[in-house]
Design a protein around this motif. Structure first.
Motif, PDB file in Angstrom:
ATOM      1  N   LEU A  61       0.861  -1.170   0.000  1.00 53.02           N
ATOM      2  CA  LEU A  61       0.000   0.000   0.000  1.00 53.02           C
ATOM      3  C   LEU A  61       0.901   1.224   0.000  1.00 53.02           C
ATOM      4  CD1 LEU A  61      -2.718  -1.051   2.597  1.00 53.02           C
ATOM      5  CD2 LEU A  61      -3.040  -0.753   0.127  1.00 53.02           C
ATOM      6  N   LEU A  62       0.487   2.262  -0.699  1.00 58.26           N
ATOM      7  CA  LEU A  62       1.277   3.475  -0.818  1.00 58.26           C
ATOM      8  C   LEU A  62       0.568   4.598  -0.065  1.00 58.26           C
ATOM      9  CD1 LEU A  62       3.865   4.212  -2.387  1.00 58.26           C
ATOM     10  CD2 LEU A  62       2.396   5.032  -4.217  1.00 58.26           C
ATOM     11  N   PHE A  63       1.312   5.323   0.752  1.00 59.24           N
ATOM     12  CA  PHE A  63       0.753   6.400   1.561  1.00 59.24           C
ATOM     13  C   PHE A  63       1.535   7.690   1.362  1.00 59.24           C
ATOM     14  CE2 PHE A  63      -0.694   2.614   3.685  1.00 59.24           C
ATOM     15  CZ  PHE A  63      -1.960   2.938   4.137  1.00 59.24           C
ATOM     16  N   ASP A  64       0.820   8.802   1.412  1.00 56.77           N
ATOM     17  CA  ASP A  64       1.430  10.124   1.508  1.00 56.77           C
ATOM     18  C   ASP A  64       1.038  10.635   2.889  1.00 56.77           C
ATOM     19  OD1 ASP A  64       2.518  12.600   1.194  1.00 56.77           O
ATOM     20  OD2 ASP A  64       1.087  13.298  -0.312  1.00 56.77           O
ATOM     21  N   GLY A  65       1.938  10.530   3.836  1.00 57.35           N
ATOM     22  CA  GLY A  65       1.595  10.774   5.243  1.00 57.35           C
ATOM     23  C   GLY A  65       0.691   9.645   5.700  1.00 57.35           C
ATOM     24  N   ASP A  66      -0.516   9.980   6.156  1.00 55.32           N
ATOM     25  CA  ASP A  66      -1.446   8.915   6.557  1.00 55.32           C
ATOM     26  C   ASP A  66      -2.555   8.727   5.517  1.00 55.32           C
ATOM     27  OD1 ASP A  66      -2.857  11.234   6.953  1.00 55.32           O
ATOM     28  OD2 ASP A  66      -3.461  10.802   9.015  1.00 55.32           O
ATOM     29  N   LYS A  67      -2.383   9.318   4.337  1.00 51.35           N
ATOM     30  CA  LYS A  67      -3.386   9.244   3.276  1.00 51.35           C
ATOM     31  C   LYS A  67      -3.017   8.162   2.264  1.00 51.35           C
ATOM     32  CE  LYS A  67      -5.609  11.978  -0.300  1.00 51.35           C
ATOM     33  NZ  LYS A  67      -5.608  13.221  -1.057  1.00 51.35           N
ATOM     34  N   LEU A  68      -3.938   7.246   2.009  1.00 52.67           N
ATOM     35  CA  LEU A  68      -3.733   6.187   1.022  1.00 52.67           C
ATOM     36  C   LEU A  68      -3.669   6.796  -0.372  1.00 52.67           C
ATOM     37  CD1 LEU A  68      -3.652   3.064   0.478  1.00 52.67           C
ATOM     38  CD2 LEU A  68      -6.140   3.213   0.167  1.00 52.67           C
ATOM     39  N   THR A  69      -2.638   6.427  -1.146  1.00 50.69           N
ATOM     40  CA  THR A  69      -2.493   6.965  -2.503  1.00 50.69           C
ATOM     41  C   THR A  69      -2.353   5.883  -3.569  1.00 50.69           C
ATOM     42  OG1 THR A  69      -0.088   7.162  -2.248  1.00 50.69           O
ATOM     43  CG2 THR A  69      -1.420   9.109  -1.700  1.00 50.69           C
ATOM     44  N   GLY A  70      -2.122   4.628  -3.178  1.00 54.68           N
ATOM     45  CA  GLY A  70      -1.952   3.578  -4.185  1.00 54.68           C
ATOM     46  C   GLY A  70      -1.823   2.215  -3.552  1.00 54.68           C
ATOM     47  N   GLY A  71      -1.746   1.210  -4.401  1.00 51.45           N
ATOM     48  CA  GLY A  71      -1.589  -0.152  -3.926  1.00 51.45           C
ATOM     49  C   GLY A  71      -1.380  -1.115  -5.074  1.00 51.45           C
ATOM     50  N   GLU A  72      -0.755  -2.242  -4.776  1.00 57.52           N
ATOM     51  CA  GLU A  72      -0.519  -3.287  -5.774  1.00 57.52           C
ATOM     52  C   GLU A  72      -0.477  -4.640  -5.060  1.00 57.52           C
ATOM     53  OE1 GLU A  72       2.926  -4.493  -8.985  1.00 57.52           O
ATOM     54  OE2 GLU A  72       2.484  -2.374  -8.668  1.00 57.52           O
ATOM     55  N   PHE A  73      -1.192  -5.618  -5.636  1.00 61.77           N
ATOM     56  CA  PHE A  73      -1.325  -6.925  -4.995  1.00 61.77           C
ATOM     57  C   PHE A  73      -1.181  -8.043  -6.005  1.00 61.77           C
ATOM     58  CE2 PHE A  73      -3.642  -3.770  -2.698  1.00 61.77           C
ATOM     59  CZ  PHE A  73      -3.205  -3.968  -1.400  1.00 61.77           C
ATOM     60  N   LEU A  74      -0.557  -9.124  -5.571  1.00 59.02           N
ATOM     61  CA  LEU A  74      -0.435 -10.340  -6.360  1.00 59.02           C
ATOM     62  C   LEU A  74      -1.130 -11.453  -5.592  1.00 59.02           C
ATOM     63  CD1 LEU A  74       0.942 -11.030  -9.056  1.00 59.02           C
ATOM     64  CD2 LEU A  74       2.905 -11.837  -7.752  1.00 59.02           C
ATOM     65  N   VAL A 119      -7.156   6.777  -6.424  1.00 54.54           N
ATOM     66  CA  VAL A 119      -7.598   6.678  -5.029  1.00 54.54           C
ATOM     67  C   VAL A 119      -8.172   8.039  -4.645  1.00 54.54           C
ATOM     68  CG1 VAL A 119      -6.907   6.245  -2.646  1.00 54.54           C
ATOM     69  CG2 VAL A 119      -5.764   5.009  -4.514  1.00 54.54           C
ATOM     70  N   LYS A 120      -9.447   8.031  -4.223  1.00 53.93           N
ATOM     71  CA  LYS A 120     -10.115   9.292  -3.858  1.00 53.93           C
ATOM     72  C   LYS A 120     -10.609   9.172  -2.422  1.00 53.93           C
ATOM     73  CE  LYS A 120     -14.187  11.989  -5.022  1.00 53.93           C
ATOM     74  NZ  LYS A 120     -15.428  12.008  -5.795  1.00 53.93           N
ATOM     75  N   ALA A 121     -10.181  10.099  -1.575  1.00 51.87           N
ATOM     76  CA  ALA A 121     -10.650  10.113  -0.185  1.00 51.87           C
ATOM     77  C   ALA A 121     -12.135  10.465  -0.169  1.00 51.87           C
ATOM     78  CB  ALA A 121      -9.852  11.114   0.630  1.00 51.87           C
ATOM     79  N   THR A 122     -12.920   9.692   0.609  1.00 47.08           N
ATOM     80  CA  THR A 122     -14.360   9.947   0.718  1.00 47.08           C
ATOM     81  C   THR A 122     -14.768  10.279   2.147  1.00 47.08           C
ATOM     82  OG1 THR A 122     -14.769   7.567   0.959  1.00 47.08           O
ATOM     83  CG2 THR A 122     -14.962   8.500  -1.258  1.00 47.08           C
ATOM     84  N   ASP A 145     -14.545   0.188  -2.375  1.00 42.14           N
ATOM     85  CA  ASP A 145     -14.244   1.047  -1.230  1.00 42.14           C
ATOM     86  C   ASP A 145     -13.177   0.397  -0.353  1.00 42.14           C
ATOM     87  OD1 ASP A 145     -16.156   2.955  -1.964  1.00 42.14           O
ATOM     88  OD2 ASP A 145     -17.746   1.826  -0.983  1.00 42.14           O
ATOM     89  N   VAL A 146     -12.318   1.231   0.196  1.00 47.69           N
ATOM     90  CA  VAL A 146     -11.264   0.775   1.108  1.00 47.69           C
ATOM     91  C   VAL A 146     -11.337   1.611   2.377  1.00 47.69           C
ATOM     92  CG1 VAL A 146      -8.768   0.570   1.471  1.00 47.69           C
ATOM     93  CG2 VAL A 146      -9.726   0.080  -0.775  1.00 47.69           C
ATOM     94  N   SER A 147     -11.205   0.963   3.535  1.00 51.67           N
ATOM     95  CA  SER A 147     -11.096   1.652   4.825  1.00 51.67           C
ATOM     96  C   SER A 147      -9.749   1.303   5.431  1.00 51.67           C
ATOM     97  CB  SER A 147     -12.215   1.211   5.766  1.00 51.67           C
ATOM     98  OG  SER A 147     -13.466   1.562   5.228  1.00 51.67           O
ATOM     99  N   VAL A 148      -9.069   2.304   5.993  1.00 51.71           N
ATOM    100  CA  VAL A 148      -7.753   2.097   6.601  1.00 51.71           C
ATOM    101  C   VAL A 148      -7.814   2.565   8.048  1.00 51.71           C
ATOM    102  CG1 VAL A 148      -5.298   2.681   6.512  1.00 51.71           C
ATOM    103  CG2 VAL A 148      -6.607   2.491   4.377  1.00 51.71           C
ATOM    104  N   TYR A 149      -7.392   1.683   8.964  1.00 50.79           N
ATOM    105  CA  TYR A 149      -7.340   2.006  10.392  1.00 50.79           C
ATOM    106  C   TYR A 149      -6.023   1.502  10.945  1.00 50.79           C
ATOM    107  CZ  TYR A 149     -12.304   2.756   9.732  1.00 50.79           C
ATOM    108  OH  TYR A 149     -13.509   3.213   9.263  1.00 50.79           O
ATOM    109  N   GLY A 150      -5.126   2.430  11.289  1.00 54.23           N
ATOM    110  CA  GLY A 150      -3.831   2.036  11.831  1.00 54.23           C
ATOM    111  C   GLY A 150      -3.062   1.215  10.819  1.00 54.23           C
ATOM    112  N   SER A 151      -2.726  -0.023  11.192  1.00 59.24           N
ATOM    113  CA  SER A 151      -1.974  -0.895  10.285  1.00 59.24           C
ATOM    114  C   SER A 151      -2.872  -1.958   9.652  1.00 59.24           C
ATOM    115  CB  SER A 151      -0.828  -1.573  11.049  1.00 59.24           C
ATOM    116  OG  SER A 151      -1.362  -2.357  12.102  1.00 59.24           O
ATOM    117  N   LYS A 152      -4.171  -1.637   9.524  1.00 57.78           N
ATOM    118  CA  LYS A 152      -5.122  -2.558   8.904  1.00 57.78           C
ATOM    119  C   LYS A 152      -5.926  -1.830   7.838  1.00 57.78           C
ATOM    120  CE  LYS A 152      -5.660  -5.463  12.955  1.00 57.78           C
ATOM    121  NZ  LYS A 152      -6.559  -6.083  13.900  1.00 57.78           N
TER     122      LYS A 152
END
Length: 194
Positions: A61-74, A119-122, A145-152
């Motif tokens: 997962l890619l973050f700018d500070g605490d904001k999610l900006t990207g991700g890649e999964f296999l 990725v758009k913050a809602t 939709d994605v939700s991020v809380y701490g390290s989850k």
């Protein structure tokens, strides 16, 4: 003096070339723990449903500070399991069928991939994501939709399998199935730890 100026220009050109393509806004990459993260699938048919698990091979997962900006999964397609049936109730048969060319063709396509494209913050910790999902060598966009809380992080995806040439049991490709029909969309519930 002339030699010093040329050396300085040369050093700047080398430094610029070395950092070309690096964007400081790309932020911090956080590796997903593939062993403690879970992906649960659920497929629906006229006469009920089945569910199971599938393992991540890797993810970031890619973050700018605490904001999610990207991700890649296999995703490791060879790990598809059926959890709602016990051995002897058709579990092995269904797992074999899911691995076959009727469904995911795992022998030829042993991984699937998801790459976030926007990725758009809602809201606080909530995001609307669009990504390119590749299954069986076919790539198509999905939104979720994605939700991020701490390290989850959690995500819920609804995937139309027919977009990836998985037509088995679909009423969109044959009308003789009646009570053996399998719905085109299946769900993925993703719980990530990073």
């Amino acid at each position: 003096m002339k030699k010093n100026i040329l050396s300085a220009v040369f050093a700047i050109v080398i430094a610029t070339a070395a950092t070309a393509g690096v964007n400081p806004i790309d932020g911090e990459k956080k590796e997903v723990n593939a062993e403690t993260s879970t992906v649960t699938w659920k497929g629906y048919k006229f006469a009920g449903s089945h569910y199971g698990k599938i393992n991540l091979k890797s993810g970031t997962l890619l973050f700018d500070g605490d904001k999610l900006t990207g991700g890649e999964f296999l995703i490791d397609m060879a790990t598809i399991s059926v959890e709602d049936l016990k051995a002897g109730e058709g579990k092995e048969k269904l797992e074999g069928h899911l691995n076959s060319d009727d469904f995911f063709g795992v022998e030829a396509h042993n991984t699937s991939k998801l790459i976030f494209t926007t990725v758009k913050a809602t809201g606080k910790n909530s995001y609307e994501v669009t990504g390119d999902l590749t299954i069986k060598g076919k790539t198509a966009p999905v939104s979720f939709d994605v939700s991020v809380y701490g390290s989850k992080a959690t995500a819920n995806l609804k995937v139309d399998r027919t977009v990836y040439d998985i037509h088995y049991g679909s009423t969109n490709f044959t009308d003789t199935l009646k009570d053996k029909a399998i719905y085109d969309e299946f769900d993925l519930v993703v719980d990530l730890q990073f």
